[in-house]
Design an enzyme around this catalytic site. Structure first.
Site, PDB file in Angstrom:
ATOM      1  CG  HIS A 113       5.854 -10.907   6.880  1.00 13.60           C
ATOM      2  ND1 HIS A 113       5.460  -9.622   7.172  1.00 13.60           N
ATOM      3  CD2 HIS A 113       7.148 -10.987   7.268  1.00 13.60           C
ATOM      4  CE1 HIS A 113       6.469  -8.961   7.716  1.00 13.60           C
ATOM      5  NE2 HIS A 113       7.500  -9.770   7.791  1.00 13.60           N
ATOM      6  CB  CYS A 124      -2.436  -5.446   6.699  1.00 13.08           C
ATOM      7  SG  CYS A 124      -2.070  -3.713   7.046  1.00 13.08           S
ATOM      8  NE  ARG A 141      10.250  -4.329   5.109  1.00 14.98           N
ATOM      9  CZ  ARG A 141      10.520  -4.716   6.350  1.00 14.98           C
ATOM     10  NH1 ARG A 141      10.532  -3.831   7.318  1.00 14.98           N
ATOM     11  NH2 ARG A 141      10.777  -5.987   6.612  1.00 14.98           N
ATOM     12  N   GLY A 150       9.764 -11.853   3.844  1.00 16.99           N
ATOM     13  CA  GLY A 150      10.296 -11.153   5.005  1.00 16.99           C
ATOM     14  C   GLY A 150      11.798 -11.030   4.947  1.00 16.99           C
ATOM     15  CB  ALA A 209      -0.897  -0.014   1.231  1.00 14.20           C
TER      16      ALA A 209
HETATM   17  C1  LIG Z   1       4.589   0.495   3.636  1.00 16.56           C
HETATM   18  C2  LIG Z   1       4.205  -0.951   3.513  1.00 16.56           C
HETATM   19  C3  LIG Z   1       3.012  -1.276   2.892  1.00 16.56           C
HETATM   20  C4  LIG Z   1       2.635  -2.607   2.775  1.00 16.56           C
HETATM   21  N1  LIG Z   1       1.459  -2.901   2.149  1.00 16.56           N
HETATM   22  C5  LIG Z   1       1.106  -4.193   1.978  1.00 16.56           C
HETATM   23  C6  LIG Z   1      -0.077  -4.535   1.265  1.00 16.56           C
HETATM   24  O1  LIG Z   1      -0.824  -3.668   0.791  1.00 16.56           O
HETATM   25  N2  LIG Z   1      -0.360  -5.854   1.126  1.00 16.56           N
HETATM   26  C7  LIG Z   1       0.451  -6.843   1.636  1.00 16.56           C
HETATM   27  O2  LIG Z   1       0.157  -8.026   1.475  1.00 16.56           O
HETATM   28  N3  LIG Z   1       1.564  -6.543   2.313  1.00 16.56           N
HETATM   29  C8  LIG Z   1       1.908  -5.247   2.485  1.00 16.56           C
HETATM   30  N4  LIG Z   1       3.063  -4.957   3.156  1.00 16.56           N
HETATM   31  C9  LIG Z   1       3.876  -6.048   3.717  1.00 16.56           C
HETATM   32  C10 LIG Z   1       4.889  -6.571   2.696  1.00 16.56           C
HETATM   33  O3  LIG Z   1       4.226  -7.134   1.587  1.00 16.56           O
HETATM   34  C11 LIG Z   1       5.787  -7.649   3.316  1.00 16.56           C
HETATM   35  O4  LIG Z   1       4.985  -8.707   3.752  1.00 16.56           O
HETATM   36  C12 LIG Z   1       6.612  -7.154   4.474  1.00 16.56           C
HETATM   37  O5  LIG Z   1       7.091  -5.847   4.264  1.00 16.56           O
HETATM   38  C13 LIG Z   1       7.800  -8.087   4.745  1.00 16.56           C
HETATM   39  O6  LIG Z   1       8.546  -8.305   3.579  1.00 16.56           O
HETATM   40  P1  LIG Z   1       9.878  -7.446   3.216  1.00 16.56           P
HETATM   41  O7  LIG Z   1      10.828  -7.591   4.383  1.00 16.56           O
HETATM   42  O8  LIG Z   1      10.371  -8.048   1.950  1.00 16.56           O
HETATM   43  O9  LIG Z   1       9.427  -6.022   3.088  1.00 16.56           O
HETATM   44  C14 LIG Z   1       3.455  -3.630   3.300  1.00 16.56           C
HETATM   45  C15 LIG Z   1       4.669  -3.290   3.908  1.00 16.56           C
HETATM   46  C16 LIG Z   1       5.048  -1.975   4.026  1.00 16.56           C
HETATM   47  C17 LIG Z   1       6.351  -1.654   4.710  1.00 16.56           C
END
Ligand SMILES: Cc1cc2nc3c(=O)[nH]c(=O)nc-3n(C[C@H](O)[C@H](O)[C@H](O)COP(=O)(O)O)c2cc1C
EC number: 1.3.1.-
Length: 332
Positions: free
Chosen positions: A161, A89, A217, A193, A2
């Protein structure tokens, strides 16, 4: 994600070879509300207009089965390639409304919602996938149980996650804790994650047994990174990485796309965080000028700033990103 994986960002990722992109989370209630402006905004977030040039999966969030099913039917009819249910979320405004990760606290209710979405999507030939965390907290790590029930209800793929909701984004994702979900279901499980490079992708897959990885991220300020990681896994050709003038052009095009997608005022504001992330990813002069990029407002001045801040930048090879904070655990 998002506020991040909007149409301009997804267009860039598609340019680096993504075969499918996923919308930002869309609130199911707003998708089917009778309030025209909220409905139009929700539908725009789903972006089913084919603007990215590749199939789009839409992620729906909600707490009640009926609006989730109605939204699923709507986006399926609008051409969604898949529907993902958000059960991960952690944000209080989402879980407070009993959506997102809060659904994991009430598996029976979550299952009714999943069944309703599958019931709407399956006759339209659209697969349903599920995104979840390990559980609500350490005392209720029920991801394997919910995953098994979800698959029995017709869910085709599950992303986990490796944190509980109560961890929010703190500590480190526990990839090994995803293994019981892999063992519980016959469908592909995707580990998520703290995956930022080829090495962490390999480690996450080895520790979880997952079929694939999801990068969140790590793609901020690095729309090429998914392609780099896919290549490091042997699943895609090496992406052509932009340097110097090409990189300036790419960031400049992303900037212009945000201005035209959102309008100049909102677009300039949305652009700041992306420019800041590019600076963090690319380092050097760009990083030294990050504060200026985060304040950028006037488009003409911002264009000049992009040209000078990123002139000498170059994208590092995928595994250079393992110099990031998770390097130790990848090596371990
Ligand atoms: C700002 C932000 C917005 C996110 N929005 C969503 C979303 O809309 N849907 C979703 O499934 N996960 C969302 N996530 C979670 C990520 O998809 C992911 O599960 C989480 O950040 C861990 O993975 P990463 O370490 O690769 O970021 C969001 C994470 C962040 C930081």
């Amino acid at each position: 994600m998002a506020g991040i994986t909007d149409v301009p960002f997804r267009r860039l990722v598609a340019r680096f070879g993504a075969g499918l992109v996923v919308s930002e989370m869309v609130a199911s209630g707003e998708m089917v509300t009778t309030r025209p402006s909220a409905r139009a905004e929700a539908r725009a977030r789903a972006d089913l207009g084919g603007e990215t040039g590749v199939p789009v999966a839409v992620q729906l969030a909600g707490r009640e089965a009926a609006p989730m099913a109605a939204a699923a039917a709507l986006v399926a009819d609008m051409g969604a390639a898949a529907i993902d249910i958000n059960m991960g979320c952690p944000a209080r405004k989402v879980t407070g409304g009993a959506s997102g990760a809060a659904l994991m606290r009430d598996p029976d209710h979550a299952l009714r919602l999943i069944e309703a979405v599958v019931g709407a999507a399956a006759p339209r030939g659209v697969p349903v996938t599920l995104k979840m965390r390990l559980g609500w907290d350490d005392d209720s790590r029920n991801a394997p149980l919910i995953a098994a029930r979800a698959v029995a209800a017709g869910v085709a793929m599950i992303t986990v996650h490796g944190r509980t909701r109560m961890q929010f984004y703190g500590g480190q994702a526990d990839w090994a804790a995803i293994a019981p979900v892999v063992a519980a279901v016959p469908v592909p499980v995707v580990a998520n994650g703290d995956i930022r490079c080829g090495a962490s992708a390999r480690a996450a897959r080895a520790q979880s047994g997952a079929a694939a990885v999801m990068v969140g991220r790590g793609a901020c300020g690095a729309p090429w990174r998914l392609a780099q990681i896919a290549h490091a896994q042997g699943h895609a050709p090496a992406p052509v990485l932009p340097r110097g003038a090409e990189l300036v052009d790419l960031i400049g095009e992303h900037y212009e796309d945000m201005l035209s997608h959102y309008g100049t005022k909102v677009g300039a504001r949305v652009a700041r965080k992306h420019l800041g992330w590019y600076a963090e990813t690319l380092g050097g002069t760009a990083l030294a000028r990050r504060a200026e990029l985060l304040r950028a407002d006037d488009p003409a001045a911002t264009r000049a700033l992009i040209a000078s801040a990123f002139a000498e930048a170059a994208v590092a090879p995928s595994d250079a990103a393992s110099q990031a904070p998770d390097a130790g655990r990848v090596a371990a």
